[in-house]
Write a protein that holds these residues in place. Sequence first.
Motif, short mmCIF file in Angstrom:
data_model
loop_
_atom_site.label_atom_id
_atom_site.label_comp_id
_atom_site.label_asym_id
_atom_site.label_seq_id
_atom_site.Cartn_x
_atom_site.Cartn_y
_atom_site.Cartn_z
N TYR A 111 -4.94 -6.86 6.85
CA TYR A 111 -6.11 -7.71 7.03
C TYR A 111 -6.21 -8.71 5.89
O TYR A 111 -5.85 -8.41 4.75
N TYR A 112 -6.73 -9.88 6.21
CA TYR A 112 -7.04 -10.91 5.22
C TYR A 112 -7.98 -10.30 4.19
O TYR A 112 -9.04 -9.78 4.54
N GLY A 113 -7.57 -10.31 2.92
CA GLY A 113 -8.42 -9.74 1.89
C GLY A 113 -7.71 -9.62 0.56
O GLY A 113 -6.60 -10.14 0.37
N ASN A 114 -8.37 -8.92 -0.37
CA ASN A 114 -7.90 -8.77 -1.74
C ASN A 114 -7.81 -7.28 -2.07
O ASN A 114 -8.70 -6.51 -1.70
N TYR A 115 -6.76 -6.91 -2.82
CA TYR A 115 -6.49 -5.51 -3.07
C TYR A 115 -6.07 -5.28 -4.52
O TYR A 115 -5.39 -6.12 -5.10
N THR A 116 -6.44 -4.14 -5.08
CA THR A 116 -5.93 -3.67 -6.36
C THR A 116 -5.10 -2.43 -6.07
O THR A 116 -5.59 -1.49 -5.44
N ILE A 117 -3.87 -2.45 -6.53
CA ILE A 117 -2.92 -1.37 -6.25
C ILE A 117 -2.52 -0.69 -7.54
O ILE A 117 -2.33 -1.36 -8.57
N LYS A 118 -2.35 0.62 -7.50
CA LYS A 118 -1.85 1.38 -8.65
C LYS A 118 -0.50 1.98 -8.27
O LYS A 118 -0.39 2.72 -7.30
N PHE A 119 0.51 1.63 -9.04
CA PHE A 119 1.81 2.29 -8.95
C PHE A 119 1.79 3.39 -10.01
O PHE A 119 1.19 3.21 -11.06
N ASN A 120 2.42 4.48 -9.75
CA ASN A 120 2.48 5.53 -10.76
C ASN A 120 3.80 5.44 -11.53
O ASN A 120 4.43 6.45 -11.84
N ARG A 121 4.17 4.20 -11.82
CA ARG A 121 5.34 3.88 -12.63
C ARG A 121 5.17 2.44 -13.09
O ARG A 121 4.41 1.67 -12.50
N PRO A 122 5.86 2.02 -14.14
CA PRO A 122 5.74 0.64 -14.63
C PRO A 122 6.27 -0.37 -13.61
O PRO A 122 7.32 -0.16 -13.00
N ILE A 123 5.51 -1.46 -13.44
CA ILE A 123 5.92 -2.53 -12.51
C ILE A 123 5.96 -3.90 -13.16
O ILE A 123 6.45 -4.85 -12.56
N GLY A 124 5.42 -4.02 -14.36
CA GLY A 124 5.39 -5.35 -14.95
C GLY A 124 4.87 -5.38 -16.36
O GLY A 124 4.70 -4.35 -17.02
N ARG A 125 4.61 -6.60 -16.80
CA ARG A 125 4.04 -6.84 -18.13
C ARG A 125 2.98 -7.92 -17.98
O ARG A 125 2.98 -8.67 -17.01
N VAL A 126 2.09 -7.97 -18.97
CA VAL A 126 1.02 -8.96 -18.96
C VAL A 126 1.05 -9.73 -20.28
O VAL A 126 1.04 -9.15 -21.36
#
Length: 142
Positions: free
Chosen positions: A93-108
């Motif tokens: 669906y059209y929308g916005n989501y916050t997802i949690k991976f239980n492993r590293p996916i990136g850097r900020v």
Amino acid sequence: MSSDELEYIEIVEYDIIDDTVEVGSGCEWRGTGSEPQWDNPKSTKAYDHIIRHHGAKLKPSNLQGRASSKNQDQGQWLNDQDWLTLEKLISKYYGNYTIKFNRPIGRVYHTDGSVTENVIYALIGRNPDGTIKYSYPIVKPK
């Protein structure tokens, strides 16, 4: 998507803007022109913003410069396949989501010049036609 992937990913928050029409991979294409190549992380029709501003191949100077000029933290994916996984996982669906991976996916990259490595959260927004408006790693949900 394997059951292993589902074991280490969870939807933490969501804001569904329109739940009347399903969109995205596996759904009827409702956008203009030909359907995006959902399984191709280089598909600019599906993932343009991610590729240009948050992709794994970008140089750190690009992200640090963007963080400084926009005065906003900038997330970078470590692996292009992760945003493909997210597109399949999040609601259709059209929308916005916050997802949690239980492993590293990136850097900020932060506006003060510091970098947080091994982040496990990501924000992702789906357009009305199912394509991805934005998707990037974040330190933690707000």
